[in-house]
Design an enzyme around this catalytic site. Sequence first.
Site, short mmCIF file in Angstrom:
data_model
loop_
_atom_site.label_atom_id
_atom_site.label_comp_id
_atom_site.label_asym_id
_atom_site.label_seq_id
_atom_site.Cartn_x
_atom_site.Cartn_y
_atom_site.Cartn_z
N LYS A 44 0.83 -1.22 0.00
CA LYS A 44 0.00 0.00 0.00
C LYS A 44 0.86 1.26 0.00
O LYS A 44 0.34 2.38 -0.04
CB LYS A 44 -0.92 0.02 1.22
CG LYS A 44 -2.01 -1.02 1.24
CD LYS A 44 -3.11 -0.68 2.22
CE LYS A 44 -2.70 -0.78 3.65
NZ LYS A 44 -3.83 -0.57 4.59
N LYS A 46 2.73 2.18 2.56
CA LYS A 46 2.69 2.74 3.92
C LYS A 46 3.74 2.07 4.79
O LYS A 46 4.04 0.88 4.64
CB LYS A 46 1.32 2.45 4.57
CG LYS A 46 0.20 3.37 4.17
CD LYS A 46 -1.02 3.10 5.07
CE LYS A 46 -1.95 4.30 5.10
NZ LYS A 46 -3.08 4.13 6.01
N1 C2G Z 1 -10.44 6.71 9.15
C1 C2G Z 1 -11.42 7.60 9.54
N2 C2G Z 1 -11.07 8.84 9.95
C2 C2G Z 1 -9.76 9.20 10.00
C3 C2G Z 1 -8.76 8.28 9.61
C4 C2G Z 1 -9.13 7.03 9.18
O1 C2G Z 1 -12.63 7.29 9.50
N3 C2G Z 1 -9.44 10.45 10.42
C5 C2G Z 1 -10.87 5.37 8.69
C6 C2G Z 1 -10.48 5.10 7.24
O2 C2G Z 1 -11.46 5.65 6.35
C7 C2G Z 1 -10.44 3.58 7.19
C8 C2G Z 1 -10.02 3.20 8.63
O3 C2G Z 1 -10.21 4.37 9.44
O4 C2G Z 1 -11.75 3.06 6.93
C9 C2G Z 1 -8.58 2.77 8.70
O5 C2G Z 1 -7.78 3.79 8.14
P1 C2G Z 1 -6.28 3.41 7.70
O6 C2G Z 1 -5.61 2.71 8.81
O7 C2G Z 1 -5.67 4.62 7.10
O8 C2G Z 1 -6.57 2.31 6.58
P2 C2G Z 1 -6.17 2.34 5.04
O9 C2G Z 1 -4.72 2.57 4.88
O10 C2G Z 1 -7.13 3.23 4.38
O11 C2G Z 1 -6.39 0.80 4.66
O12 C2G Z 1 -8.03 -2.87 2.18
C10 C2G Z 1 -8.33 -1.59 2.72
C11 C2G Z 1 -7.09 -0.94 3.26
O13 C2G Z 1 -6.37 -1.81 4.12
C12 C2G Z 1 -7.49 0.33 4.02
#
Ligand code: C2G
Length: 128
Positions: A44, A46
């Site tokens: 990803k 990250k």
């Molecule tokens: N999220 C949120 N508000 C934020 C930050 C994150 O609602 N301020 C939500 C994101 O929309 C996501 C979840 O928290 O639904 C996890 O965010 P991340 O850890 O950044 O996940 P991501 O990298 O988007 O991974 O297969 C899907 C991926 O693994 C998603």
Amino acid sequence: MKRVITYGTFDTLHFGHIRLLQRARALGDYLIVALSTDEFNAIKGKVAFHSWEERKAHLEALRYVDLVIPEKTWEQKRDDIPLYRVDIFTMGDDWQGKFDFLSDLCEVHYMPRTEGISSTMIRNGLRA
Ligand code: C2G
């Protein structure tokens, strides 16, 4: 028993994540979180501050989370949904539309992201 699943890295767990998990759990009776492994995070683009084991422990400390499984690939969702008898797939709306292809397997539900907080902000010392 309505079973919900969501996916993510959940690094430096913060109130944006927690609000998402709280709302996800409220969609049903049981919440599964598929937590991105360090190897999948690399795919990803990250790099998490906390290890997978630490991020898993943080999630397991939340009353909203019933089970944490590893997220290793983009493709596993189509296997996870039948395997864990999932009724609802949910993600924050920064993913709006990206997982509609799962709608033949379960309900797909996007929820508003929480503005003003992110793991990146936390790592940068909360400077916006
Ligand atoms: N999220 C949120 N508000 C934020 C930050 C994150 O609602 N301020 C939500 C994101 O929309 C996501 C979840 O928290 O639904 C996890 O965010 P991340 O850890 O950044 O996940 P991501 O990298 O988007 O991974 O297969 C899907 C991926 O693994 C998603």
